[in-house]
Motif scaffolding. Sequence first.
Motif, PDB file in Angstrom:
ATOM      1  N   ILE A   1       0.787  -1.221  -0.096  1.00 44.06           N
ATOM      2  CA  ILE A   1      -0.002   0.141  -0.156  1.00 44.06           C
ATOM      3  C   ILE A   1       0.846   1.412  -0.101  1.00 44.06           C
ATOM      4  O   ILE A   1       1.681   1.346   0.787  1.00 44.06           O
ATOM      5  CB  ILE A   1      -0.915  -0.020   1.192  1.00 44.06           C
TER       6      ILE A   1
ATOM      7  N   LYS B   1       0.664   5.043   0.935  1.00 43.50           N
ATOM      8  CA  LYS B   1       0.073   6.122   2.089  1.00 43.50           C
ATOM      9  C   LYS B   1       0.173   7.312   1.691  1.00 43.50           C
ATOM     10  O   LYS B   1       1.498   7.831   1.365  1.00 43.50           O
ATOM     11  CB  LYS B   1       0.473   5.659   3.472  1.00 43.50           C
ATOM     12  N   ASN B   2      -0.563   8.382   1.825  1.00 48.38           N
ATOM     13  CA  ASN B   2      -0.657   9.982   1.644  1.00 48.38           C
ATOM     14  C   ASN B   2       0.058   9.960   0.461  1.00 48.38           C
ATOM     15  O   ASN B   2       0.990  10.744   0.298  1.00 48.38           O
ATOM     16  CB  ASN B   2       0.323  10.324   2.811  1.00 48.38           C
TER      17      ASN B   2
ATOM     18  N   THR C   1      -5.145   8.996   1.269  1.00 46.59           N
ATOM     19  CA  THR C   1      -4.644   8.407   2.142  1.00 46.59           C
ATOM     20  C   THR C   1      -4.252   7.065   1.933  1.00 46.59           C
ATOM     21  O   THR C   1      -2.952   6.449   2.466  1.00 46.59           O
ATOM     22  CB  THR C   1      -5.478   8.290   3.414  1.00 46.59           C
ATOM     23  N   THR C   2      -4.761   6.247   1.298  1.00 44.15           N
ATOM     24  CA  THR C   2      -4.606   4.908   1.016  1.00 44.15           C
ATOM     25  C   THR C   2      -4.587   4.504  -0.418  1.00 44.15           C
ATOM     26  O   THR C   2      -5.500   4.427  -0.857  1.00 44.15           O
ATOM     27  CB  THR C   2      -5.255   3.724   2.019  1.00 44.15           C
ATOM     28  N   TRP C   3      -3.337   3.674  -1.153  1.00 41.62           N
ATOM     29  CA  TRP C   3      -3.688   3.398  -2.479  1.00 41.62           C
ATOM     30  C   TRP C   3      -3.115   1.923  -2.683  1.00 41.62           C
ATOM     31  O   TRP C   3      -1.984   1.769  -2.415  1.00 41.62           O
ATOM     32  CB  TRP C   3      -2.711   4.311  -3.281  1.00 41.62           C
ATOM     33  N   ALA C   4      -4.023   1.134  -2.682  1.00 38.13           N
ATOM     34  CA  ALA C   4      -3.866  -0.420  -2.750  1.00 38.13           C
ATOM     35  C   ALA C   4      -3.023  -0.864  -3.952  1.00 38.13           C
ATOM     36  O   ALA C   4      -3.162  -0.142  -4.902  1.00 38.13           O
ATOM     37  CB  ALA C   4      -5.218  -1.047  -2.613  1.00 38.13           C
TER      38      ALA C   4
ATOM     39  N   TYR D   1       4.749   9.850  -1.813  1.00 31.88           N
ATOM     40  CA  TYR D   1       4.012   8.983  -1.164  1.00 31.88           C
ATOM     41  C   TYR D   1       5.044   8.166   0.029  1.00 31.88           C
ATOM     42  O   TYR D   1       6.204   8.487  -0.162  1.00 31.88           O
ATOM     43  CB  TYR D   1       3.434   7.907  -2.069  1.00 31.88           C
TER      44      TYR D   1
ATOM     45  N   PRO E   1       4.659   1.447   3.641  1.00 30.55           N
ATOM     46  CA  PRO E   1       3.882   0.999   4.699  1.00 30.55           C
ATOM     47  C   PRO E   1       4.921   0.940   6.042  1.00 30.55           C
ATOM     48  O   PRO E   1       4.310   1.231   7.184  1.00 30.55           O
ATOM     49  CB  PRO E   1       3.495  -0.646   4.787  1.00 30.55           C
TER      50      PRO E   1
END
Length: 198
Positions: free
Chosen positions: A79, A81-82, A116-119, A144, A147
Amino acid sequence: MSETDWIAFGSIAGAVTAVATALMAVAVIITAFIAGHTLKATREDSRAKTRPIMVAELRRELLSEGTTLIVLKNLGASIAKNVNVGIEPPPPDDLDELPDDNMMKWIYERYATPITTWAPGWTLSNVIRAGYDTLRPITVTVVYEGPDGTQYEDMYYLHPDHILKETESNPSQTTELVKLEQQKIKTLRALVRTIRSN
């Protein structure tokens, strides 16, 4: 052996022992340094294999001739994040100045706030060029976190010529039934190749 010889021998033995102890201490320090370096390299290798990788690209819309998409995707294994997406040229101070038919307005608005979260595997796309409108080069910067909190920044210079000047072949026109069926088969195979590559 005289007493003087024994004293000299003891001094030499002591000196040899001191040198051997010093060499062992140096060997321990070198071993610790190598082990620390190996552990760090292993950690970095593991992070490189499992990190998120954000990619931006231009892509032709296959079912709408002339239309071009801007696509952002996480190709990594974890993932992101941000996620902050910056675009050059930047948006005007007031986005409402741009008319609604300007595709950049919607792209600027979409990425105005961090995601906030990009899988992994998640893809976002927007039409950046409809029909045969002019499309100028843009630069996309993606900042970005992984984790584990590691910061990444990737920059992509996207020039429309790399996509829009692609060449392709079209089947020649024919009225012969056998050749027409062969063209259909070739077209289906090309379609399968296109689907597989996407």
